[in-house]
Write a protein that holds these residues in place. Structure first.
Motif, PDB file in Angstrom:
ATOM      1  N   HIS A  68      46.044 -47.306  -0.152  1.00  0.00           N
ATOM      2  CA  HIS A  68      44.922 -47.814  -0.946  1.00  0.00           C
ATOM      3  C   HIS A  68      43.816 -48.396  -0.073  1.00  0.00           C
ATOM      4  O   HIS A  68      44.064 -49.258   0.760  1.00  0.00           O
ATOM      5  CB  HIS A  68      45.416 -48.898  -1.907  1.00  0.00           C
ATOM      6  N   CYS A  69      42.628 -47.928  -0.306  1.00  0.00           N
ATOM      7  CA  CYS A  69      41.470 -48.459   0.403  1.00  0.00           C
ATOM      8  C   CYS A  69      41.304 -49.943   0.046  1.00  0.00           C
ATOM      9  O   CYS A  69      41.374 -50.324  -1.130  1.00  0.00           O
ATOM     10  CB  CYS A  69      40.230 -47.673  -0.045  1.00  0.00           C
ATOM     11  N   PRO A  70      41.091 -50.788   1.071  1.00  0.00           N
ATOM     12  CA  PRO A  70      40.973 -52.221   0.772  1.00  0.00           C
ATOM     13  C   PRO A  70      39.689 -52.580   0.008  1.00  0.00           C
ATOM     14  O   PRO A  70      39.563 -53.712  -0.455  1.00  0.00           O
ATOM     15  CB  PRO A  70      41.005 -52.893   2.145  1.00  0.00           C
ATOM     16  N   HIS A  71      38.766 -51.639  -0.132  1.00  0.00           N
ATOM     17  CA  HIS A  71      37.555 -51.953  -0.900  1.00  0.00           C
ATOM     18  C   HIS A  71      37.916 -52.126  -2.377  1.00  0.00           C
ATOM     19  O   HIS A  71      38.004 -53.234  -2.876  1.00  0.00           O
ATOM     20  CB  HIS A  71      36.497 -50.838  -0.716  1.00  0.00           C
ATOM     21  N   ARG A  72      38.206 -51.034  -3.062  1.00  0.00           N
ATOM     22  CA  ARG A  72      38.579 -51.165  -4.471  1.00  0.00           C
ATOM     23  C   ARG A  72      39.785 -50.318  -4.833  1.00  0.00           C
ATOM     24  O   ARG A  72      40.002 -50.002  -6.004  1.00  0.00           O
ATOM     25  CB  ARG A  72      37.369 -50.847  -5.362  1.00  0.00           C
ATOM     26  N   GLY A  73      40.562 -49.942  -3.819  1.00  0.00           N
ATOM     27  CA  GLY A  73      41.887 -49.397  -4.109  1.00  0.00           C
ATOM     28  C   GLY A  73      41.997 -47.893  -4.278  1.00  0.00           C
ATOM     29  O   GLY A  73      43.077 -47.393  -4.606  1.00  0.00           O
ATOM     30  N   ALA A  74      40.907 -47.147  -4.057  1.00  0.00           N
ATOM     31  CA  ALA A  74      41.035 -45.685  -4.166  1.00  0.00           C
ATOM     32  C   ALA A  74      41.969 -45.183  -3.070  1.00  0.00           C
ATOM     33  O   ALA A  74      42.120 -45.820  -2.025  1.00  0.00           O
ATOM     34  CB  ALA A  74      39.661 -45.033  -4.025  1.00  0.00           C
ATOM     35  N   SER A  75      42.570 -44.035  -3.321  1.00  0.00           N
ATOM     36  CA  SER A  75      43.519 -43.505  -2.337  1.00  0.00           C
ATOM     37  C   SER A  75      42.775 -42.896  -1.155  1.00  0.00           C
ATOM     38  O   SER A  75      41.904 -42.031  -1.321  1.00  0.00           O
ATOM     39  CB  SER A  75      44.419 -42.453  -2.978  1.00  0.00           C
ATOM     40  N   ARG A  87      37.953 -41.910   6.575  1.00  0.00           N
ATOM     41  CA  ARG A  87      36.845 -42.444   5.777  1.00  0.00           C
ATOM     42  C   ARG A  87      37.131 -42.246   4.292  1.00  0.00           C
ATOM     43  O   ARG A  87      37.409 -41.127   3.847  1.00  0.00           O
ATOM     44  CB  ARG A  87      35.539 -41.741   6.153  1.00  0.00           C
ATOM     45  N   CYS A  88      37.084 -43.338   3.548  1.00  0.00           N
ATOM     46  CA  CYS A  88      37.312 -43.269   2.107  1.00  0.00           C
ATOM     47  C   CYS A  88      36.148 -42.507   1.465  1.00  0.00           C
ATOM     48  O   CYS A  88      34.974 -42.774   1.770  1.00  0.00           O
ATOM     49  CB  CYS A  88      37.398 -44.684   1.536  1.00  0.00           C
ATOM     50  N   VAL A  89      36.463 -41.571   0.586  1.00  0.00           N
ATOM     51  CA  VAL A  89      35.377 -40.766   0.015  1.00  0.00           C
ATOM     52  C   VAL A  89      34.716 -41.446  -1.192  1.00  0.00           C
ATOM     53  O   VAL A  89      33.759 -40.920  -1.736  1.00  0.00           O
ATOM     54  CB  VAL A  89      35.861 -39.340  -0.374  1.00  0.00           C
ATOM     55  N   TYR A  90      35.226 -42.641  -1.572  1.00  0.00           N
ATOM     56  CA  TYR A  90      34.598 -43.305  -2.722  1.00  0.00           C
ATOM     57  C   TYR A  90      33.259 -43.936  -2.319  1.00  0.00           C
ATOM     58  O   TYR A  90      32.221 -43.623  -2.886  1.00  0.00           O
ATOM     59  CB  TYR A  90      35.564 -44.358  -3.291  1.00  0.00           C
ATOM     60  N   HIS A  91      33.273 -44.804  -1.301  1.00  0.00           N
ATOM     61  CA  HIS A  91      32.018 -45.439  -0.877  1.00  0.00           C
ATOM     62  C   HIS A  91      31.793 -45.343   0.622  1.00  0.00           C
ATOM     63  O   HIS A  91      30.959 -46.045   1.182  1.00  0.00           O
ATOM     64  CB  HIS A  91      31.990 -46.917  -1.301  1.00  0.00           C
ATOM     65  N   GLY A  92      32.643 -44.526   1.276  1.00  0.00           N
ATOM     66  CA  GLY A  92      32.370 -44.212   2.676  1.00  0.00           C
ATOM     67  C   GLY A  92      32.905 -45.186   3.716  1.00  0.00           C
ATOM     68  O   GLY A  92      32.579 -45.070   4.900  1.00  0.00           O
ATOM     69  N   TRP A  93      33.693 -46.177   3.331  1.00  0.00           N
ATOM     70  CA  TRP A  93      34.232 -47.096   4.335  1.00  0.00           C
ATOM     71  C   TRP A  93      35.199 -46.318   5.227  1.00  0.00           C
ATOM     72  O   TRP A  93      35.990 -45.502   4.739  1.00  0.00           O
ATOM     73  CB  TRP A  93      34.983 -48.270   3.675  1.00  0.00           C
ATOM     74  N   LYS A  94      35.141 -46.668   6.523  1.00  0.00           N
ATOM     75  CA  LYS A  94      35.955 -45.915   7.474  1.00  0.00           C
ATOM     76  C   LYS A  94      36.875 -46.858   8.254  1.00  0.00           C
ATOM     77  O   LYS A  94      36.443 -47.925   8.694  1.00  0.00           O
ATOM     78  CB  LYS A  94      35.037 -45.158   8.446  1.00  0.00           C
TER      79      LYS A  94
HETATM   80  S1  FES Z   1      37.279 -47.700  -2.653  1.00  0.00           S
HETATM   81 FE1  FES Z   1      37.208 -46.975  -0.656  1.00  0.00          FE
HETATM   82  S2  FES Z   1      35.200 -47.285   0.008  1.00  0.00           S
HETATM   83 FE2  FES Z   1      35.233 -48.004  -2.007  1.00  0.00          FE
END
Ligand code: FES
Ligand SMILES: [Fe+2]
Length: 428
Positions: A68-75, A87-94
């Motif tokens: 889970h991405c620590p931003h908002r939990g997307a995989s 890099r998370c594809v939801y908001h681009g955090w890497k």
């Molecule tokens: S949930 Fe991963 S960058 Fe937002």
């Protein structure tokens, strides 16, 4: 038998459980190194109830990070593996392999918020042809177990991984339960019998079994009668904490397994076979590829009970097809009608239910090693609950032992171990 409470203590392995904490004191195999390719897609692994992703960066470093991405939990499974990070594809955090957030493109450039965010990440090491991880407290970093099969060159061994749908302990208990071989793995037709002898399957159905505790676990000896009065066949199997086995064998290549809990109801099996002194021959490798040598399996994504998916290897003979039991084969070919040693084991241990109810068992003298292992584990787990760390986790060289199979007049296990001390020590 075990009380319900003790059974729960040994079988529950998720975060903040006593057994889970104990496993988290050791390096554990996570997957095969070639399952993660340079800049390739991450693979989903669950270890001790935690959903993780393994990936390999452009420079070959392997990362094991929380799903889970620590931003908002997307995989992060859907993430992009690019230039040293995922890099998370939801908001681009890497995130890099240490879990550090190295890019946060949707925040103001002057913000230092990025430095305050960290993904779950565990250290990884490639060792002995497997990718290992350590999920415990960083100040307690243990040593890698110096198992002989891990120390030999790559062409001296063959490794495989697959999943069993049952608690780690009941699957491991099959390896320290020597008496089942005479039944479950018995061949009926002469051709199969001939090949089964390679596994040391003998005809004494009620061997005398005993256990000798060691720093690392125990040596477990089965004493079998032979045609010669006064000469016994002793088969010595090793069990090493927390979940390594090395099965007795008349000759190399020798095999065994490491059991790594996926969660309470699944276990990853890392199977090895090795020769300490030379590469495996073409003939040995060909045998390993037969159904008697290795289970037939396929790369598979399994959906677990809670809907999460893991990327693993699944045996073709499994619970959904009754392990391909063939009743004709059961009449004339082998005892079970199921083809393959691992498949036969899998059918039995999965058929007990995900977590067998050990308060309903009736253990006999043939279960002496299982009883000893449970007692040892209960003691180790309770010690840790009291703050006593497992000393063996920091004793990598204690794992340099071998299993052994010998004809001898020695009557008891202590005598065999004393007489053949050198044969039980790894040389590689
Ligand atoms: S949930 Fe991963 S960058 Fe937002
Ligand atoms: Fe077995």
């Amino acid at each position: 038998m075990l009380t319900h409470a003790d059974n729960e203590l040994l079988c529950r392995v998720g975060p903040a459980t006593p057994m889970g904490d104990y496993f988290r004191r050791f390096w554990l195999p996570a997957c095969l190194p070639d399952e993660v390719t340079l800049d390739g897609p991450p693979i989903r692994i669950r270890i001790l109830g935690e959903d993780l992703l393994a990936f390999r960066t452009s420079d070959g470093t392997v990362g094991l990070v929380g799903d889970h991405c620590p931003h908002r939990g997307a995989s992060l499974f859907f993430g992009r593996n690019e230039e040293g990070g995922l890099r998370c594809v939801y908001h681009g955090w890497k995130f890099d392999t240490s879990g550090a957030c190295v890019d946060m493109p949707n925040e103001p450039a002057e913000s230092d918020f990025r430095t305050k965010v960290k993904a779950v990440a565990y250290p990884c090491q490639e060792w002995g042809g497997l990718l290992w991880t350590y999920m415990g407290p960083s100040h307690l970093a243990p040593q890698l177990p110096q198992l002989e099969w891990a120390r030999v060159p790559a062409d001296h061994r063959r490794l495989g991984r697959w999943i069993h749908q049952a608690s780690w302990l009941q699957v491991l208990e099959g390896d320290i339960d020597s008496s089942h071989s005479m039944f479950l793995h018995r061949a009926l037709d002469p051709d199969l019998q001939q090949r089964s002898r390679r596994f040391g399957v003998l005809n004494d159905r009620a061997p005398r079994l005993s256990v000798q505790p060691t720093d690392y676990g125990f040596v477990y000896g089965g004493r079998y009668r032979t045609v010669d009065e006064g000469i016994f066949n002793w088969r010595l199997t090793q069990w090493m904490l927390p979940s390594h086995t090395m099965i007795a064998s008349k000759q190399f290549p020798v095999g065994g397994r490491v059991y790594v809990p996926v969660d309470d109801e699944h276990v990853n099996i890392f199977n090895y076979r090795y020769h300490p002194e030379r590469p495996l021959s073409d003939q040995e490798l060909a045998f390993i590829e037969t159904p008697l040598g290795s289970p037939r399996r396929e790369r598979s994504t399994l959906t677990l009970a809670d809907g999460r998916r893991v990327d693993t290897w699944r045996l073709l003979a499994n619970r959904d097809n009754d392990y391909l039991i063939d009743r004709d084969r059961q009449r004339t070919g082998n005892y079970t009608g199921i083809l393959g040693i691992q498949e036969q084991d899998k059918a039995m241990t999965e058929s007990m239910g995900s977590i067998v109810n050990r308060s309903q068992e009736h253990l006999g003298t043939s279960d002496v090693a299982i009883i000893a292992a449970r007692r040892r584990l209960l003691r180790a787990v309770r010690d840790l609950q009291q703050g006593l760390e497992p000393a063996i986790a920091a004793m990598g060289d204690a794992y340099r032992v071998r299993s052994f199979d010998v004809l001898t007049s020695a009557e008891d296990l202590q005598e065999v171990v004393a007489k053949h001390q050198a044969d039980l020590v790894a040389i590689a």
